[in-house]
Design a protein around this motif. Structure first.
Motif, short mmCIF file in Angstrom:
data_model
loop_
_atom_site.label_atom_id
_atom_site.label_comp_id
_atom_site.label_asym_id
_atom_site.label_seq_id
_atom_site.Cartn_x
_atom_site.Cartn_y
_atom_site.Cartn_z
N ILE A 18 6.86 -33.99 -44.56
CA ILE A 18 5.49 -34.42 -44.03
C ILE A 18 4.18 -33.58 -44.53
CG2 ILE A 18 4.50 -34.99 -41.99
CD1 ILE A 18 6.71 -37.02 -42.29
N PRO A 19 4.28 -32.31 -44.15
CA PRO A 19 2.89 -31.39 -44.48
C PRO A 19 2.98 -31.53 -45.99
CG PRO A 19 4.59 -30.06 -43.49
CD PRO A 19 5.10 -31.41 -43.31
N THR A 20 4.21 -31.33 -46.58
CA THR A 20 4.02 -31.30 -48.33
C THR A 20 3.34 -32.39 -48.61
OG1 THR A 20 5.90 -29.84 -48.35
CG2 THR A 20 5.38 -30.99 -50.39
N SER A 21 3.88 -33.83 -48.36
CA SER A 21 3.15 -34.95 -48.67
C SER A 21 1.58 -35.05 -48.63
CB SER A 21 3.93 -36.25 -48.09
OG SER A 21 5.36 -36.19 -48.37
N ALA A 22 1.24 -34.58 -47.56
CA ALA A 22 0.00 -34.42 -47.15
C ALA A 22 -0.94 -33.33 -47.98
CB ALA A 22 -0.34 -34.10 -45.57
N GLY A 23 -0.21 -32.32 -48.46
CA GLY A 23 -0.87 -31.42 -49.27
C GLY A 23 -0.85 -31.89 -50.73
N VAL A 24 0.09 -32.73 -51.26
CA VAL A 24 0.14 -33.06 -52.63
C VAL A 24 -0.95 -34.17 -52.67
CG1 VAL A 24 1.64 -34.43 -54.05
CG2 VAL A 24 2.53 -32.55 -52.98
N TYR A 25 -1.09 -34.94 -51.65
CA TYR A 25 -2.23 -36.15 -51.48
C TYR A 25 -3.70 -35.00 -51.60
CZ TYR A 25 -5.45 -39.74 -49.88
OH TYR A 25 -6.41 -40.55 -49.77
N LEU A 26 -3.78 -34.27 -50.86
CA LEU A 26 -5.11 -33.50 -50.89
C LEU A 26 -5.32 -32.84 -52.15
CD1 LEU A 26 -4.78 -31.91 -47.23
CD2 LEU A 26 -6.45 -33.63 -47.94
N SER A 27 -4.28 -32.35 -52.68
CA SER A 27 -4.41 -31.68 -53.88
C SER A 27 -4.77 -32.84 -55.18
CB SER A 27 -3.24 -30.97 -54.37
OG SER A 27 -2.88 -30.03 -53.43
N ILE A 28 -4.22 -34.00 -55.24
CA ILE A 28 -4.35 -34.90 -56.23
C ILE A 28 -5.77 -35.48 -56.05
CG2 ILE A 28 -3.71 -37.22 -56.93
CD1 ILE A 28 -0.89 -36.82 -56.28
N LYS A 29 -6.18 -35.61 -54.63
CA LYS A 29 -7.50 -36.10 -54.43
C LYS A 29 -8.59 -35.33 -54.51
CE LYS A 29 -6.78 -40.39 -54.14
NZ LYS A 29 -7.06 -41.55 -54.78
N GLU A 30 -8.22 -33.75 -54.70
CA GLU A 30 -9.11 -32.88 -54.61
C GLU A 30 -10.12 -32.72 -53.55
OE1 GLU A 30 -10.97 -32.92 -58.35
OE2 GLU A 30 -9.22 -32.55 -59.59
N VAL A 31 -9.46 -32.94 -52.38
CA VAL A 31 -10.37 -32.79 -50.86
C VAL A 31 -10.73 -31.54 -50.93
CG1 VAL A 31 -10.37 -33.46 -48.54
CG2 VAL A 31 -9.25 -34.95 -50.24
N THR A 32 -11.80 -31.45 -50.15
CA THR A 32 -12.14 -29.80 -50.01
C THR A 32 -13.06 -29.84 -48.68
OG1 THR A 32 -14.48 -30.19 -51.35
CG2 THR A 32 -12.61 -29.20 -52.25
N ASP A 33 -13.33 -31.07 -48.02
CA ASP A 33 -14.08 -31.08 -46.95
C ASP A 33 -13.13 -30.70 -45.72
OD1 ASP A 33 -16.10 -31.72 -44.79
OD2 ASP A 33 -15.02 -33.50 -44.67
N PRO A 34 -13.28 -29.61 -44.67
CA PRO A 34 -12.50 -29.10 -43.94
C PRO A 34 -11.91 -30.19 -42.86
CG PRO A 34 -13.92 -27.57 -44.18
CD PRO A 34 -14.61 -28.65 -45.09
N MET A 35 -12.98 -30.98 -42.43
CA MET A 35 -12.73 -32.18 -41.51
C MET A 35 -11.79 -33.16 -42.05
SD MET A 35 -15.12 -34.57 -39.38
CE MET A 35 -15.32 -35.70 -40.41
N THR A 36 -12.04 -33.72 -43.22
CA THR A 36 -11.12 -34.54 -43.98
C THR A 36 -9.67 -33.84 -44.02
OG1 THR A 36 -12.93 -35.47 -45.21
CG2 THR A 36 -10.99 -36.04 -46.08
N ILE A 37 -9.84 -32.74 -44.54
CA ILE A 37 -8.34 -31.98 -44.55
C ILE A 37 -7.66 -32.15 -43.29
CG2 ILE A 37 -7.20 -29.87 -44.81
CD1 ILE A 37 -9.26 -29.35 -47.27
N TYR A 38 -8.19 -31.62 -41.99
CA TYR A 38 -7.55 -31.69 -40.86
C TYR A 38 -7.15 -33.07 -40.48
CZ TYR A 38 -9.91 -27.01 -40.42
OH TYR A 38 -10.40 -25.73 -40.45
N LEU A 39 -8.06 -34.04 -40.74
CA LEU A 39 -7.71 -35.49 -40.23
C LEU A 39 -6.50 -35.80 -41.18
CD1 LEU A 39 -11.24 -37.07 -39.83
CD2 LEU A 39 -9.53 -36.49 -37.98
N ILE A 40 -6.40 -35.58 -42.35
CA ILE A 40 -5.20 -36.31 -43.26
C ILE A 40 -4.08 -35.40 -42.69
CG2 ILE A 40 -4.59 -36.25 -45.46
CD1 ILE A 40 -7.08 -36.68 -46.44
N ASN A 41 -4.17 -34.03 -42.63
CA ASN A 41 -2.93 -33.60 -41.93
C ASN A 41 -2.38 -33.79 -40.73
OD1 ASN A 41 -2.09 -31.76 -44.51
ND2 ASN A 41 -3.81 -30.48 -43.85
N GLY A 42 -3.58 -34.06 -39.99
CA GLY A 42 -3.20 -34.44 -38.65
C GLY A 42 -2.52 -35.97 -38.55
#
Length: 172
Positions: free
Chosen positions: A20-44
């Motif tokens: 679960i967290p690895t999948s979210a991390g991969v998605y964040l890396s591929i989409k190059e998300v850097t905004d902390p709020m978006t990172i917290y929401l996607i991981n949450g």
């Protein structure tokens, strides 16, 4: 159930907890998300999805929510030391530039992670291992919970920080 089958199911739950967290991390890396709020929401949201999948696993297992720890009025005094222990690093590392929405997203993420991890490690995994004996359940869930944090090495965390996190998770 045979001990080897129980251990196999426990290891599969550990792997599930890492997907679960690895999948979210991969998605964040591929989409190059850097905004902390978006990172917290996607991981949450990923952790919330994990909680829903965990409820499905619990429903399919022979355990009931009561056995996993979901009891009406079961919140005891033990929760206060845990909250203090968890609050110390949160307060020490608190970013004063954090917006209210980012703070709420971070809280959402932390609650979802807590529910997911506790549901797996202190809930269903503990119940599986308890079929062997109570000592195996206590030590086995602690070891697997600590080892699960070794996955932080895959995200580039330092080995020293990861070892400290493994030890903290094991002891906690």
């Amino acid at each position: 159930m045979k001990p080897i089958t129980i251990i196999r199911k426990s290891v599969l739950l550990l792997l599930f907890s890492l997907i679960i967290p690895t999948s979210a991390g991969v998605y964040l890396s591929i989409k190059e998300v850097t905004d902390p709020m978006t990172i917290y929401l996607i991981n949450g949201c990923a952790m919330l999805a994990g909680c829903l999948l965990l409820l499905f696993i619990i429903q399919k297992s022979r355990f009931h929510l009561k056995e996993i720890g979901f009891r009406k009025g079961s919140l005891g005094m033990w929760i206060f030391p845990i909250l203090i222990i968890e609050a110390i690093p949160f307060i020490a590392g608190f970013n004063k530039d954090l917006t209210v929405s980012s703070f709420l997203a971070l809280c959402f993420f932390m609650v979802c992670v807590g529910l997911f991890e506790e549901g797996i490690f202190r809930g269903i995994l503990f119940q599986y291992l308890k079929q062997i004996n109570l000592r195996t359940a206590i030590w086995g869930s602690a070891v697997l919970f600590g080892l699960g944090h070794a996955a932080n090495l895959l995200s580039g965390k330092s080995i020293t920080l990861t070892i400290a996190q493994i030890l903290f998770a094991f002891l906690f």
